[in-house]
Design an enzyme around this catalytic site. Structure first.
Site, mmCIF file in Angstrom:
data_model
loop_
_atom_site.group_PDB
_atom_site.id
_atom_site.type_symbol
_atom_site.label_atom_id
_atom_site.label_comp_id
_atom_site.label_asym_id
_atom_site.label_seq_id
_atom_site.Cartn_x
_atom_site.Cartn_y
_atom_site.Cartn_z
ATOM 1 C CB SER A 79 -1.021 0.016 1.345
ATOM 2 O OG SER A 79 -1.869 0.739 0.990
ATOM 3 C CG HIS A 89 -5.797 -1.912 -0.151
ATOM 4 N ND1 HIS A 89 -5.137 -1.445 -0.998
ATOM 5 C CD2 HIS A 89 -5.385 -1.090 1.064
ATOM 6 C CE1 HIS A 89 -4.004 -0.735 -0.529
ATOM 7 N NE2 HIS A 89 -4.285 -0.568 0.859
ATOM 8 C CG ASP A 99 -6.696 -2.287 -3.723
ATOM 9 O OD1 ASP A 99 -7.128 -1.201 -3.292
ATOM 10 O OD2 ASP A 99 -5.513 -2.448 -3.603
#
Length: 317
Positions: free
Chosen positions: A152, A281, A251
């Site tokens: 991320s 995610h 995501d």
């Protein structure tokens, strides 16, 4: 496990908290710290290490694979939107990664926004990378091959460290693993990526929340188009590391991550791209009981063990 209609309804309900992270990030940090695993003082498989750079102390944590000789070192940057999470909340992720890959993992507790906006967190990550690459003995071990890893916001930082390393020319990064990375700056309705609209409201991480994180991380709008802030904005992506890039099907960041993989390949780099089917995610934080985590560990091991062979971007499953 496939996402059925009942799970979709539950995810949708959980994706609409009326909370602005720009106003509540401190509370979010406190809740994450409370939920973090209690770290045992009997440190058989990890130790803390301080890196001093330009007068500031950067905490890192080194994880060792138990009862196995380490085959190399993973330099890990955690996620959390550049605003939340830390090495304690990622303790289980890094412990599992060390055991699954038989590599040391060096996790970096970089400075967080908004108290320390861009590029402060990046500077911490780059400083630790430079120290590890140039003076590995200062960490107390011979690292072997070093691979950058981030998920991320951490994937964003890993990509930015690789770009900065090329630009500065002080050390060279040979491999990076980017897990559902943030690579672009616009997650509003004007985004060019379909996944922002398709996955931006019903799958826990919302496009609205990403916009809030971006607002906290940036100093001003000029930062948005800086390649170290938004790696996809880099005009030149040549001479980048061999890359494994893993995205998640549901995501909002999926398409920008895949666009970055393709742009890296077009610039002449060796890239493996894998879209994790039915995944959300943040799945790396779920633990090794989840199939997506085990599959990611398998992909990472295959990538790390491919020392001389190269593979280009594969068709998405």
């Amino acid at each position: 496990m496939a996402i059925n209609k009942f799970m979709k309804l539950a995810l949708k309900a959980l994706s609409y908290p009326d909370i602005d992270i720009r106003k509540t990030y401190q509370l979010q940090r406190s809740l994450q710290n409370l939920a973090a695993p209690k770290v045992s003082p009997h440190k058989q498989d990890w130790q803390d290490h301080i890196v001093v750079s330009e007068g500031r102390k950067i905490l890192t944590r080194i994880y060792f694979p138990l009862q196995q000789k380490a085959e190399g070192t993973l330099l890990f940057f955690h996620g959390g939107g550049w605003v939340t999470e830390n090495i304690d909340t990622y303790h289980k992720v890094c412990t599992a990664l060390a055991q699954a890959t038989r590599h040391r993992v060096v996790s970096v507790d970089y400075r967080l926004a908004p108290e320390s906006p861009f590029p402060n967190g990046l500077e911490d990550c780059y400083a630790v990378a430079q120290r590890l690459f140039l003076t590995p003995k200062s960490f107390g071990f011979a690292p072997g091959k070093i691979t950058l890893v981030g998920d991320s916001a951490g994937g964003n930082l890993a990509a930015a460290v690789s770009l900065k390393a090329r630009d500065e020319g002080i050390f060279s990064v040979e491999r990076q693993i980017l897990i559902y990375p943030a690579t672009y700056y616009d997650h509003s309705d004007a985004s060019p990526f379909p996944s922002v609209k398709e996955n931006g409201s019903d799958y826990l991480l919302t496009s609205r929340r990403i916009c809030e994180y971006i607002d906290l991380y940036k100093r001003n709008d000029d930062d948005l188009v800086d390649p170290y802030f938004s790696p996809l904005m880099a005009e030149d992506l040549s001479h980048q590391p061999d890359t494994l890039l893993i995205t998640a099907e549901f995501d909002p960041l999926r398409d920008e991550g895949e666009a970055y993989a393709l742009k890296l390949q077009e610039a002449g780099n060796h890239v493996i791209l894998y879209r994790m089917k039915d995944a959300l995610h943040g799945f790396m934080s779920l633990g090794i009981g989840y199939v997506h985590v085990r599959r990611a560990h398998d992909l990472i091991n295959t990538f790390l063990n491919r020392s001389e062979q190269h593979e280009s971007v594969k068709p998405l499953a």
